[in-house]
Every structure is written in C-alpha cells, then in structure tokens.
Design an enzyme around this catalytic site. Sequence first.
Site, PDB file in Angstrom:
ATOM      1  N   THR A 124     -33.981 -13.222  43.441  1.00  0.00           N
ATOM      2  CA  THR A 124     -33.149 -12.224  44.124  1.00  0.00           C
ATOM      3  C   THR A 124     -32.876 -12.570  45.584  1.00  0.00           C
ATOM      4  O   THR A 124     -33.702 -13.210  46.256  1.00  0.00           O
ATOM      5  CB  THR A 124     -33.854 -10.844  44.068  1.00  0.00           C
ATOM      6  OG1 THR A 124     -33.314  -9.988  45.088  1.00  0.00           O
ATOM      7  CG2 THR A 124     -35.339 -10.955  44.334  1.00  0.00           C
ATOM      8  N   GLU A 126     -33.177 -10.605  47.858  1.00  0.00           N
ATOM      9  CA  GLU A 126     -34.190  -9.923  48.667  1.00  0.00           C
ATOM     10  C   GLU A 126     -35.223 -10.910  49.209  1.00  0.00           C
ATOM     11  O   GLU A 126     -35.946 -10.596  50.152  1.00  0.00           O
ATOM     12  CB  GLU A 126     -34.888  -8.832  47.850  1.00  0.00           C
ATOM     13  CG  GLU A 126     -34.093  -7.551  47.723  1.00  0.00           C
ATOM     14  CD  GLU A 126     -33.879  -6.840  49.053  1.00  0.00           C
ATOM     15  OE1 GLU A 126     -34.866  -6.454  49.678  1.00  0.00           O
ATOM     16  OE2 GLU A 126     -32.725  -6.686  49.466  1.00  0.00           O
ATOM     17  N   TYR A 148     -41.488  -5.726  47.167  1.00  0.00           N
ATOM     18  CA  TYR A 148     -40.645  -6.236  46.080  1.00  0.00           C
ATOM     19  C   TYR A 148     -40.231  -7.683  46.366  1.00  0.00           C
ATOM     20  O   TYR A 148     -40.380  -8.570  45.531  1.00  0.00           O
ATOM     21  CB  TYR A 148     -39.405  -5.342  45.923  1.00  0.00           C
ATOM     22  CG  TYR A 148     -38.352  -5.924  45.008  1.00  0.00           C
ATOM     23  CD1 TYR A 148     -38.459  -5.823  43.622  1.00  0.00           C
ATOM     24  CD2 TYR A 148     -37.237  -6.596  45.531  1.00  0.00           C
ATOM     25  CE1 TYR A 148     -37.495  -6.378  42.786  1.00  0.00           C
ATOM     26  CE2 TYR A 148     -36.269  -7.142  44.700  1.00  0.00           C
ATOM     27  CZ  TYR A 148     -36.402  -7.034  43.334  1.00  0.00           C
ATOM     28  OH  TYR A 148     -35.448  -7.587  42.510  1.00  0.00           O
ATOM     29  N   LYS A 152     -41.276 -11.008  44.265  1.00  0.00           N
ATOM     30  CA  LYS A 152     -40.229 -11.836  43.653  1.00  0.00           C
ATOM     31  C   LYS A 152     -40.303 -13.286  44.143  1.00  0.00           C
ATOM     32  O   LYS A 152     -39.967 -14.213  43.416  1.00  0.00           O
ATOM     33  CB  LYS A 152     -38.848 -11.246  43.940  1.00  0.00           C
ATOM     34  CG  LYS A 152     -38.478 -10.102  43.016  1.00  0.00           C
ATOM     35  CD  LYS A 152     -38.133 -10.650  41.629  1.00  0.00           C
ATOM     36  CE  LYS A 152     -37.624  -9.582  40.700  1.00  0.00           C
ATOM     37  NZ  LYS A 152     -37.257 -10.107  39.369  1.00  0.00           N
TER      38      LYS A 152
HETATM   39  O1  F7E Z   1     -29.895  -0.618  48.545  1.00  0.00           O
HETATM   40  C1  F7E Z   1     -29.164   1.044  51.757  1.00  0.00           C
HETATM   41  C2  F7E Z   1     -30.547   0.462  51.567  1.00  0.00           C
HETATM   42  O2  F7E Z   1     -31.239   0.240  46.634  1.00  0.00           O
HETATM   43  C3  F7E Z   1     -28.863  -1.311  49.194  1.00  0.00           C
HETATM   44  C4  F7E Z   1     -31.916  -4.301  43.655  1.00  0.00           C
HETATM   45  O3  F7E Z   1     -31.185  -4.574  42.503  1.00  0.00           O
HETATM   46  O4  F7E Z   1     -30.457  -5.659  44.964  1.00  0.00           O
HETATM   47  C5  F7E Z   1     -31.021  -4.361  44.883  1.00  0.00           C
HETATM   48  O5  F7E Z   1     -31.801  -4.071  46.033  1.00  0.00           O
HETATM   49  C6  F7E Z   1     -28.840  -0.963  50.659  1.00  0.00           C
HETATM   50  C7  F7E Z   1     -30.192  -0.993  51.367  1.00  0.00           C
HETATM   51  O6  F7E Z   1     -30.346  -2.138  46.618  1.00  0.00           O
HETATM   52  C8  F7E Z   1     -29.338   4.493  50.669  1.00  0.00           C
HETATM   53  O7  F7E Z   1     -31.363   0.738  52.701  1.00  0.00           O
HETATM   54  C9  F7E Z   1     -28.603   3.406  52.391  1.00  0.00           C
HETATM   55  O8  F7E Z   1     -30.046  -1.623  52.614  1.00  0.00           O
HETATM   56  O9  F7E Z   1     -28.802  -0.303  46.276  1.00  0.00           O
HETATM   57  P1  F7E Z   1     -30.072  -0.616  46.946  1.00  0.00           P
HETATM   58  P2  F7E Z   1     -31.249  -3.284  47.303  1.00  0.00           P
HETATM   59  O10 F7E Z   1     -32.416  -2.719  48.007  1.00  0.00           O
HETATM   60  O11 F7E Z   1     -30.333  -4.158  48.085  1.00  0.00           O
HETATM   61  C10 F7E Z   1     -31.392  -6.744  45.078  1.00  0.00           C
HETATM   62  C11 F7E Z   1     -30.614  -8.027  45.029  1.00  0.00           C
HETATM   63  C12 F7E Z   1     -32.499  -6.660  44.105  1.00  0.00           C
HETATM   64  O12 F7E Z   1     -33.053  -7.683  43.696  1.00  0.00           O
HETATM   65  C13 F7E Z   1     -33.050  -5.311  43.786  1.00  0.00           C
HETATM   66  O13 F7E Z   1     -33.771  -5.321  42.566  1.00  0.00           O
HETATM   67  O14 F7E Z   1     -28.364   0.375  50.775  1.00  0.00           O
HETATM   68  N1  F7E Z   1     -29.102   2.492  51.526  1.00  0.00           N
HETATM   69  N2  F7E Z   1     -28.736   4.637  51.887  1.00  0.00           N
HETATM   70  C14 F7E Z   1     -29.561   3.131  50.444  1.00  0.00           C
HETATM   71  N3  F7E Z   1     -30.129   2.670  49.313  1.00  0.00           N
HETATM   72  C15 F7E Z   1     -30.480   3.570  48.361  1.00  0.00           C
HETATM   73  N4  F7E Z   1     -31.010   3.126  47.210  1.00  0.00           N
HETATM   74  N5  F7E Z   1     -30.287   4.929  48.551  1.00  0.00           N
HETATM   75  C16 F7E Z   1     -29.725   5.436  49.688  1.00  0.00           C
HETATM   76  O15 F7E Z   1     -29.567   6.649  49.839  1.00  0.00           O
END
Ligand code: F7E
Length: 339
Positions: A124, A126, A148, A152
């Site tokens: 990922t 990440e 995470y 990974k």
């Molecule tokens: O957050 C911001 C949050 O939870 C994206 C997984 O598939 O992709 C995913 O991880 C961004 C972050 O995905 C909210 O802070 C703002 O900066 O959709 P996300 P992620 O953390 O990027 C990678 C490639 C993986 O490998 C993972 O398994 O959005 N954000 N406000 C928020 N995020 C969430 N969830 N909720 C909010 O309210």
Amino acid sequence: MKKSALITGVNGQDGSYLAELLLEKGYKVYGLIRRKSVVDYGNSTHLVGKIEFLYGDMTDLTSLIRAMKISEADEVYNLAAQSFVATSWEQPVATADIDAVGVTNMLEAIRVVRPACRFYQASTSEMFGLVQEVPQSESTPFYPRSPYGVAKLYGHWITKNYRESFGMYACSGILFNHESERRGLEFVTRKITDAAARIKLGKQDLLELGNMDAKRDWGHSKDYVRAMWLMLQQDEADDYVIATGETRSVRDFVNAAFTALDIELEWHGTGAEEYATNKADGKTLVKVNPKFFRPAEVELLLGNPAKAEAKLGWKREISFDEMVSRMVKADLERVQNER
Ligand code: F7E
C-alpha cells in the site's frame, strides 16, 4: 487444465472485483472468509454458487495450510487485512497479527504445500506515509505513519524476503487508494458519496469530516485488480506501484461528489473551523469535526505508475470524474430504495 486461485479477503471491495475478473478468465476461484455468527459474503454475495468459500483466518496458519490443500491454488492473492487506517491506532496488535504476521502465515502455507504457487501481496501507498519524494515510485524510501502502515511494511518486506530466500514467485503491488461503489462506508470517499446522496434526498443534514487538506491519488478498484492479475502473469516476480499519477484533496472529492448532484458548495474558514454551505440557499452541508483527525497524518500521496505501464502494459481506464459519478449514482439509487 483450469487454473485455480485462492483470494483471501474475497468479501471485500477488491476481492469481489478480482473474483469476477478471474471467473471471466476461466479460473476456479476459492475465497477465504472468516467465520462469524452471521454468514458474511459481503461484496461477493452475488458470487455464491460461482466461487467456493473456505473458512479461515490469517492468524491461523493451520487454516491457511488447509485452504492451500483444498484449493490446490496456482495463484494466491492476499487481500485480507485490517484495512482501515484509523482503527489501526485502536487495535494495533490485531492489525499487526493480521496485516504483518498473517502474510508470513500465508507464505509459509504456500511454501509447505505448493511452493510453485504464485503469490500476490496487497502492499500500500501508506508505506510511504511521510513522503520522502514526490511522486512516489518503487524506489522511494518508506516512512509509514500508522500502525497499519508499519504492519503493511512488514508484509511487503517478508514477501520480498521469501522471493529472495526461497525463489518463490512472490510480488507486492504497492497500490495507491482505490475506491468504488463497493468501498466500505468508513473510508472517506464512500462516506462523502453516501452523505451527498442522503443530503440530496433530504435524508441527512450535515456531513462531518476530518482533515480536508489530505491529498490522495484515487483510482477505481476495478482497474487496480487487473494490475494484480498482470503481476502474476510475468516471467519474473517483481513489485509495482499502481496509481493514477493525479492527486486531489479531500475537499476536491467533496466538491466533485456534490457537483455530480448539481449542488454547488461555498467554502468558509480554515482548519478545524472550516465548513461549506450550499450556494443556492446558504445552508451548511459540510463541516470539519476534529474527532476525525488522526494521531499522525499522511498529507500527500501521488504515485508514479510508469513501471507498471511499461512492464505490465497496465493502464487505468476509469477517470476520476467517472469514478465519482459512478459512486454517487450508486449511492443515490441505494438510498432512494432504502425504507
Ligand atoms: O482516508 C482523510 C483521512 O480512510 C483518506 C485504505 O484503503 O488507502 C486507504 O487508506 C484521507 C485521510 O483512506 C475523513 O485523514 C478526512 O487523510 O479514505 P481513508 P486511507 O487512510 O488513505 C490506503 C492506500 C490503504 O492501504 C488503506 O487500507 O481522508 N479524512 N476526513 C477522512 N477519512 C475518513 N475515513 N473519514 C473522515 O471523516
């Protein structure tokens, strides 16, 4: 002879699209799911009868050995994970057991039962975390920013290590964020498209989000599972970045989703005080709630997919706008049909 594939995490977003792709290609598909009190085929419910579900758990090596024996898999796609970054601070040990040691369990099961079986590991973006260069490619140093990401990174390196130690055909796909109509509602894109649809239909008043400035390279899952398959069809195993080469902020995604529903937003304030109103009537529709901020944030991800494009002949087909419009449309239909 029909090829056999085992997909761990088959009931997730990617698992379901990959299972569909492999069925189209004539594979016999086995999917690993965890036993729960209520049977959960998740995103692969429509594939019941078409693929064979096996019960197992990434933390239970014996269950993986059993799955390898039953499936006689030629290819294993390891998509099972605790995949929500925010939860990894609440359950850091479970995240490591599943996302890190679980990969060793799977590799060991393959090594013991069918060492010629090809292996795909879901690595990922990440792992880049606090990015050391922009854009990120296969040679960019890693700097994970969450339990995470750290787990990974172990999975990534153990995959490379088994390739180098035992000559196994083991690949890691360093996939940047990929979304779809099947994305879990806790991830920011689906949270936004679901809320936008509800707001449009008068079933929700407000969407609360965390960091609006975080930037992600968002592609569509259906394009990305094709890359997984391609990685296992080469002469030699290798690792590849899969990305779109475009980056957008969470705020950009919010704008795109509301625009797809003919709602124009006006933004006010900054940081924890930021909010957006409906240009048509001044009503506040989106606002920041610091409870969604993360203890450490990944501020900017932007991938360079040049190697995958050159060596795998992979190219994404679904644009950002097309992806957002598909997600919004699917949520609008689903919410409309809700009782
Ligand atoms: O957050 C911001 C949050 O939870 C994206 C997984 O598939 O992709 C995913 O991880 C961004 C972050 O995905 C909210 O802070 C703002 O900066 O959709 P996300 P992620 O953390 O990027 C990678 C490639 C993986 O490998 C993972 O398994 O959005 N954000 N406000 C928020 N995020 C969430 N969830 N909720 C909010 O309210």
